[in-house]
Design a protein around this motif. Sequence first.
Motif, mmCIF file in Angstrom:
data_model
loop_
_atom_site.group_PDB
_atom_site.id
_atom_site.type_symbol
_atom_site.label_atom_id
_atom_site.label_comp_id
_atom_site.label_asym_id
_atom_site.label_seq_id
_atom_site.Cartn_x
_atom_site.Cartn_y
_atom_site.Cartn_z
ATOM 1 N N GLU A 9 0.837 -1.196 0.000
ATOM 2 C CA GLU A 9 0.000 0.000 0.000
ATOM 3 C C GLU A 9 0.873 1.248 0.000
ATOM 4 O O GLU A 9 0.594 2.215 -0.706
ATOM 5 C CB GLU A 9 -0.906 -0.009 1.237
ATOM 6 N N SER A 10 1.978 1.229 0.773
ATOM 7 C CA SER A 10 2.879 2.371 0.837
ATOM 8 C C SER A 10 3.543 2.610 -0.502
ATOM 9 O O SER A 10 3.691 3.737 -0.952
ATOM 10 C CB SER A 10 3.943 2.132 1.922
ATOM 11 N N GLU A 11 3.963 1.509 -1.188
ATOM 12 C CA GLU A 11 4.657 1.640 -2.455
ATOM 13 C C GLU A 11 3.716 2.131 -3.557
ATOM 14 O O GLU A 11 4.139 2.814 -4.480
ATOM 15 C CB GLU A 11 5.261 0.291 -2.845
ATOM 16 N N SER A 12 2.437 1.756 -3.475
ATOM 17 C CA SER A 12 1.511 2.096 -4.551
ATOM 18 C C SER A 12 0.845 3.455 -4.351
ATOM 19 O O SER A 12 0.146 3.926 -5.229
ATOM 20 C CB SER A 12 0.428 1.009 -4.654
ATOM 21 N N ARG A 13 1.054 4.065 -3.168
ATOM 22 C CA ARG A 13 0.377 5.329 -2.886
ATOM 23 C C ARG A 13 0.827 6.431 -3.854
ATOM 24 O O ARG A 13 0.021 7.164 -4.401
ATOM 25 C CB ARG A 13 0.652 5.752 -1.434
ATOM 26 N N VAL A 14 2.129 6.577 -4.046
ATOM 27 C CA VAL A 14 2.665 7.620 -4.917
ATOM 28 C C VAL A 14 2.853 7.049 -6.314
ATOM 29 O O VAL A 14 3.567 6.065 -6.504
ATOM 30 C CB VAL A 14 4.007 8.148 -4.369
ATOM 31 N N LYS A 15 2.202 7.679 -7.280
ATOM 32 C CA LYS A 15 2.251 7.203 -8.653
ATOM 33 C C LYS A 15 2.660 8.344 -9.587
ATOM 34 O O LYS A 15 2.564 9.514 -9.220
ATOM 35 C CB LYS A 15 0.876 6.663 -9.070
ATOM 36 N N PRO A 16 3.126 8.021 -10.801
ATOM 37 C CA PRO A 16 3.439 9.073 -11.767
ATOM 38 C C PRO A 16 2.235 9.962 -12.032
ATOM 39 O O PRO A 16 1.089 9.496 -12.024
ATOM 40 C CB PRO A 16 3.838 8.280 -13.021
ATOM 41 N N LEU A 17 2.504 11.242 -12.256
ATOM 42 C CA LEU A 17 1.453 12.212 -12.529
ATOM 43 C C LEU A 17 1.722 12.905 -13.856
ATOM 44 O O LEU A 17 2.865 12.976 -14.316
ATOM 45 C CB LEU A 17 1.409 13.261 -11.411
ATOM 46 N N THR A 18 0.684 13.454 -14.443
ATOM 47 C CA THR A 18 0.875 14.249 -15.646
ATOM 48 C C THR A 18 1.624 15.526 -15.286
ATOM 49 O O THR A 18 1.700 15.927 -14.117
ATOM 50 C CB THR A 18 -0.476 14.609 -16.277
ATOM 51 N N ARG A 22 1.598 17.593 -11.680
ATOM 52 C CA ARG A 22 2.818 17.795 -10.898
ATOM 53 C C ARG A 22 3.017 19.275 -10.598
ATOM 54 O O ARG A 22 3.379 19.658 -9.481
ATOM 55 C CB ARG A 22 4.039 17.252 -11.644
ATOM 56 N N ARG A 23 2.759 20.112 -11.581
ATOM 57 C CA ARG A 23 2.929 21.551 -11.383
ATOM 58 C C ARG A 23 1.918 22.079 -10.358
ATOM 59 O O ARG A 23 2.275 22.866 -9.477
ATOM 60 C CB ARG A 23 2.775 22.272 -12.733
ATOM 61 N N CYS A 24 0.677 21.643 -10.448
ATOM 62 C CA CYS A 24 -0.354 22.101 -9.503
ATOM 63 C C CYS A 24 -0.002 21.692 -8.072
ATOM 64 O O CYS A 24 -0.125 22.492 -7.135
ATOM 65 C CB CYS A 24 -1.712 21.522 -9.874
ATOM 66 N N LEU A 25 0.438 20.451 -7.889
ATOM 67 C CA LEU A 25 0.806 19.985 -6.561
ATOM 68 C C LEU A 25 1.975 20.790 -6.008
ATOM 69 O O LEU A 25 1.961 21.216 -4.848
ATOM 70 C CB LEU A 25 1.164 18.501 -6.615
ATOM 71 N N ALA A 26 2.986 21.022 -6.833
ATOM 72 C CA ALA A 26 4.160 21.776 -6.387
ATOM 73 C C ALA A 26 3.801 23.213 -6.031
ATOM 74 O O ALA A 26 4.309 23.771 -5.063
ATOM 75 C CB ALA A 26 5.229 21.754 -7.475
ATOM 76 N N VAL A 27 2.899 23.817 -6.804
ATOM 77 C CA VAL A 27 2.469 25.188 -6.528
ATOM 78 C C VAL A 27 1.765 25.257 -5.176
ATOM 79 O O VAL A 27 2.000 26.186 -4.388
ATOM 80 C CB VAL A 27 1.540 25.697 -7.653
ATOM 81 N N LEU A 71 -6.379 18.809 -11.039
ATOM 82 C CA LEU A 71 -6.828 18.737 -9.651
ATOM 83 C C LEU A 71 -7.681 17.483 -9.410
ATOM 84 O O LEU A 71 -7.620 16.879 -8.339
ATOM 85 C CB LEU A 71 -7.607 20.003 -9.289
ATOM 86 N N ASP A 72 -8.472 17.100 -10.399
ATOM 87 C CA ASP A 72 -9.237 15.851 -10.296
ATOM 88 C C ASP A 72 -8.273 14.663 -10.174
ATOM 89 O O ASP A 72 -8.488 13.744 -9.369
ATOM 90 C CB ASP A 72 -10.125 15.665 -11.529
ATOM 91 N N GLU A 73 -7.221 14.702 -10.971
ATOM 92 C CA GLU A 73 -6.206 13.637 -10.921
ATOM 93 C C GLU A 73 -5.551 13.568 -9.543
ATOM 94 O O GLU A 73 -5.358 12.487 -8.983
ATOM 95 C CB GLU A 73 -5.146 13.903 -12.000
#
Length: 233
Positions: A9-18, A22-27, A71-73
């Motif tokens: 579960e820990s390994e699968s939590r973080v997945k590649p993003l578009t 990625r930019r929205c999360l970082a902002v 944001l939906d992603e």
Amino acid sequence: MSDPSANEESESRVKPLTAVARRCLAVLVEKAKTTPDSYPLSLAGIITGCNQKSNRDPKMDVDEGDALRALDELREAGAVREIQGSGRVTKYRHAAYEWFDVDSPGAAIMTELLLRGPQTLGELRTRASRMHPFVDLSAVQAEVNALVEKDLVFAVTPPGRGQTFAHTLYTPAERQHIAAKVEKQAATAGSTVPATAPGSAANEGKIDKIQQRLDDVTARLEALEKKLADLES
């Protein structure tokens, strides 16, 4: 004895993003740290942060549709939460600490990698220090090593001077081009400025400090503009 299902579960939590996600999360992480008075962010604030000219690589031209899809992603991945702001304006908060399973220094480094792409330890120390102070390169190295163990960061180039690191949230297609891009940039830099050029490291440090000050001023201006916009509305 550890629970295998918990590890999966820990390994699968973080997945590649578009790229836009990625930019929205970082902002969201960046603004929470640098302009807390204007956080959480509205959709308009996120778009402005995504399209900011400074402290971004590559530059983007994100519109409302792009941001909403991103944001939906992020919400589906568990990295962002939607809340009701003042005046019934929908706002957004990040859940990066829980999603990445990191603390403040780890979040600062991940944010810079998401905002600017692959970087050296020296670049990360200079740029991430606006969000979390790093006393020296050893502190940055220790934090990067911890992120590598979490499979959040990987080394793009071999160990040695100028070793470059990147985050692991790239899509598979993007990751294939990262190493080639970094090698090309290093070759171009090496052909224009000798590695042993006197004062080159000092000059780079001065330039980074100036850029950091400009970034801070830009962030403050954006916060003031947002406050003015809220007052006008």
